[in-house]
Structures are given as structure tokens and as C-alpha cells.
Design an enzyme around this catalytic site. Structure first.
Site, short mmCIF file in Angstrom:
data_model
loop_
_atom_site.label_atom_id
_atom_site.label_comp_id
_atom_site.label_asym_id
_atom_site.label_seq_id
_atom_site.Cartn_x
_atom_site.Cartn_y
_atom_site.Cartn_z
N ARG A 1 0.84 -1.19 0.00
CA ARG A 1 0.00 0.00 0.00
C ARG A 1 0.88 1.24 0.00
O ARG A 1 1.96 1.26 0.61
CB ARG A 1 -0.90 0.01 1.24
CG ARG A 1 -2.05 -0.97 1.20
CD ARG A 1 -3.08 -0.65 0.12
NE ARG A 1 -4.20 -1.58 0.08
CZ ARG A 1 -4.32 -2.59 -0.79
NH1 ARG A 1 -3.40 -2.82 -1.70
NH2 ARG A 1 -5.39 -3.37 -0.75
N HIS B 1 -1.12 0.31 -9.77
CA HIS B 1 -1.80 -0.62 -8.86
C HIS B 1 -2.37 -1.83 -9.62
O HIS B 1 -3.57 -2.09 -9.60
CB HIS B 1 -2.91 0.10 -8.07
CG HIS B 1 -3.32 -0.63 -6.82
ND1 HIS B 1 -3.68 0.01 -5.65
CD2 HIS B 1 -3.41 -1.95 -6.55
CE1 HIS B 1 -4.00 -0.89 -4.73
NE2 HIS B 1 -3.83 -2.11 -5.25
#
Ligand code: NDP
Ligand code: OXD
Length: 309
Positions: free
Chosen positions: A224, A272
Site C-alpha cells: 500500500r 496498482h
């Protein structure tokens, strides 16, 4: 039974077809088109609008469309008694390991340097690195971390990992807990972050962590964006403490237009995508979670709220 798709979905129709192919009689609604909140049994979520989940009085399960659940736990109004289930799937695990392998091999085999030489039409071999001497450290030895650890070991890298609780993995040097963190970092030439985002792990990729690695180490963050203190990465690249980074996740996504990472010559950016959920692959476990939650059966891959992952 009614399932609600709630939050950000790249293509809700792909999800609906995959679910209906597998379970034609399951009713599916897509937020905000909810006929009767009392009829919603399950929600399938990614980055939902905060405060919405508590509005379904008969909800029995919250299912993440991904492996991480920080996007769910960021909601301060989550009903505490509803189980949260995450996805664990071979297609996610193999995508993630492929991504990390690609990043490590392009660093290890000096592709960035060779590209610079190519631009100069320079024919010059660099000194090769010895794979057995290259220590890769994996932060997080869960589903994803343990898979890549084992694959790297098969390729001949020296692999170590760090987790919250003790682990035993064949050929992997396993460290755990805060007390062993610096010992784990020492000698790592590549550091891969595969931790869940929790209050304990936020900001863990910072200047102190980088300073403990081998000089010129390479960073891969696929967990993250909030694990990384972005300023500290830029400083470590300038000083040479780190030689490069491959980043799939960012503090703000999409990465803002003027962000310095976009044009940094030592940073590789992907949007991502390290491991993207393939709806058709994960529908069986989603349906099982919904059915088991109706019948009060123990659910697989539930989150331990006291740990936050
Ligand atoms: P798991 O829950 O299976 O593993 C998490 C690992 O992190 C465990 O080994 C756990 O330790 C360790 N850990 C957690 N907290 C701490 C801590 N405070 N100190 C040390 N170790 C800790 O998760 P997954 O492997 O399935 O996924 C990891 C993360 O990857 C996800 O949470 C998600 O954020 C990210 N991800 C990113 C994707 C992308 O496309 N970029 C795709 C999929 C996932 P222990 O074993 O002791 O519990
Ligand atoms: C996930 C992700 O958590 O895609 O699965 O980041």
C-alpha cells in the site's frame, strides 16, 4: 439472497456476468440503486462511500474484491459484528509473484543501466551480480510473501522474511516482530513490501529502514502507498542509499499529475496492477462466503479485527 456491489468497480457488468454464470438465482444490486436496504444480505466492496455499510440492517458478510481490507476498515462506522472476508486466490498469488520477479530481475540483471548504455549506443558488459550473494528481504510472509519467497529461493537468491509472529519456511531465514526488524534489514539488497496496511505498518518504508539496508539497495512496494514515506524515498535515491524503486501503490491513487515520482529516472511506476482480481476466478469463494454466512457456518479468510488484517 441479495448481494450488493458497493464502491469502485472497473466494470460491474463483468462481475455480474461472472456471478450469474456461477449462481444464476442470486439477486445482485449495484449501489446506489438499492430497492430495500433490509434485503441486502452481503456486500462486495472496494473503496465504498464511508458510512454506507451500516445502513443495511440484515447484512451478514462484507467481502473485499481484493486481498487487502484497509479500504473497508477505513470506515469509522463499520458494524463491528459483521464478518469481513478477503480474497485469497491462486491467480492473485501468481500475478503478484510474477510482478515481483520481473522487478527483481530487471534490477539484478541491470536492465536500467543497459537501457542507458543503449541510448548512448555503448557496447559494454557490466560486472555481473552473483545471485546467491543477493539477499532479498520480504516484509510480510503471508499468502503472497511466502509464495514469492519460495520462488526466489528456487532461483538461487538468498531470501529472508519478516512477519508479526514466528514462521518456519524451508530455506527462508525468518525474522519476526519489532525486536528483529533491524537484524532482518541488514544485508538486504532488495526489499519487497507485502505487508497489510495497519497502524503498525504505516510509514514502515522510511529513512531509518532504508539506512539499515545494504548501500544501493532496491525497493519494491506492492502493498500500500501509505507504507512508504515518499519524501524519504526521494532523499535515499539522491544520497545513493537506494539505487532504485519499483512502485505499484501510492499515497494518492491515481498518482497526481505533478508528482515527482512520474519523471524520476530511478523509479518504475505501475498503476496498482501487481495482482488484479479476475472475477471469474474468485466468484466461487464469494458465493461460498455468502452461503456460509446465511447458514452460520465458519467463513474462510476472515479478518481478525484486533490485528487489522
Ligand atoms: P496476509 O494477511 O496473508 O499476510 C500478511 C503478512 O504480513 C503476514 O505474514 C503478517 O504476519 C505480516 N504482518 C502483518 N502485520 C505485521 C506487523 N505489524 N509486523 C510484521 N509483520 C506483519 O496478506 P497477503 O499476503 O495476502 O497480502 C498482503 C498485502 O498485499 C495486502 O494486505 C494488500 O494490501 C497487498 N496487495 C496488493 C496488491 C496489488 O495489486 N498491489 C494485490 C493484492 C494484495 P503474520 O504471518 O505473523 O500474521
Ligand atoms: C488487493 C489489491 O488488495 O488489489 O487485492 O490491492
Amino acid at each position: 439472497m441479495t448481494l450488493l456491489l458497493l464502491g469502485e468497480f472497473e466494470d460491474t457488468q463483468v462481475w455480474i456476468s461472472a456471478i450469474q454464470t456461477y449462481q444464476p438465482d442470486l439477486k445482485i444490486e449495484v449501489y446506489p440503486e438499492v430497492k430495500n436496504p433490509a434485503e441486502i444480505d452481503a456486500v462486495l466492496v472496494w473503496m465504498h462511500p464511508l458510512g454506507v455499510i451500516e445502513k443495511f440492517p440484515n447484512l451478514k458478510v462484507i467481502i473485499s474484491t481484493g486481498a487487502g481490507v484497509d479500504h473497508i476498515l477505513r470506515d469509522p462506522n463499520l458494524p463491528a459484528h459483521i464478518p469481513i472476508v478477503r480474497l485469497v486466490d491462486d491467480s492473485l498469488t501468481s500475478q503478484m509473484s510474477e510482478y515481483i520477479l520481473s522487478a527483481i530481475l530487471q534490477f539484478h540483471r541491470q536492465f536500467t543501466e543497459y537501457k542507458i548504455q543503449q541510448n548512448q549506443q555503448l557496447w559494454r558488459g557490466l560486472s555481473p551480480r552473483n545471485t546467491a550473494n543477493c539477499t532479498v528481504g520480504i516484509l510480510g510472509l503471508g499468502v503472497l510473501g511466502s509464495d514469492i519467497a519460495q520462488k526466489l529461493n528456487l532461483l538461487g537468491f538468498t531470501v529472508r522474511g519478516w512477519s508479526r509472529t514466528p514462521k518456519v519456511l524451508e530455506h527462508i531465514n525468518c525474522f519476526f516482530g519489532e525486536a528483529q526488524f533491524n537484524l532482518f534489514l541488514r544485508e538486504c539488497e532488495v526489499l519487497v513490501c507485502l505487508l497489510p496496511l495497519t497502524p503498525e505498518t504505516e510509514g514502515i518504508l522510511n529513512q531509518n529502514t532504508f539506512a539499515a539496508l545494504s548501500q544501493g539497495a532496491y525497493l519494491i512496494n506492492v502493498a500500500r502507498g501509505k507504507h512508504l514515506v515518499e519524501e524519504d524515498l526521494l532523499t535515499a535515491l539522491t544520497s545513493g542509499q537506494l539505487s532504485g524503486a519499483c512502485l505499484d501503490v501510492f499515497q494518492i491513487e491515481p498518482l497526481p499529475e505533478n508528482h515527482p515520482f512520474w519523471t524520476h529516472p530511478q523509479i518504475i511506476i505501475t498503476p496498482h496492477i501487481a495482482a488484479k482480481t479476475i472475477p471469474a476466478c474468485v466468484v466461487p469463494q464469494i458465493i461460498a462466503a455468502i452461503q456460509n454466512s446465511q447458514e452460520g457456518v465458519l467463513l474462510n479468510n476472515t479478518i481478525d479485527l484486533s490485528q487489522g488484517y
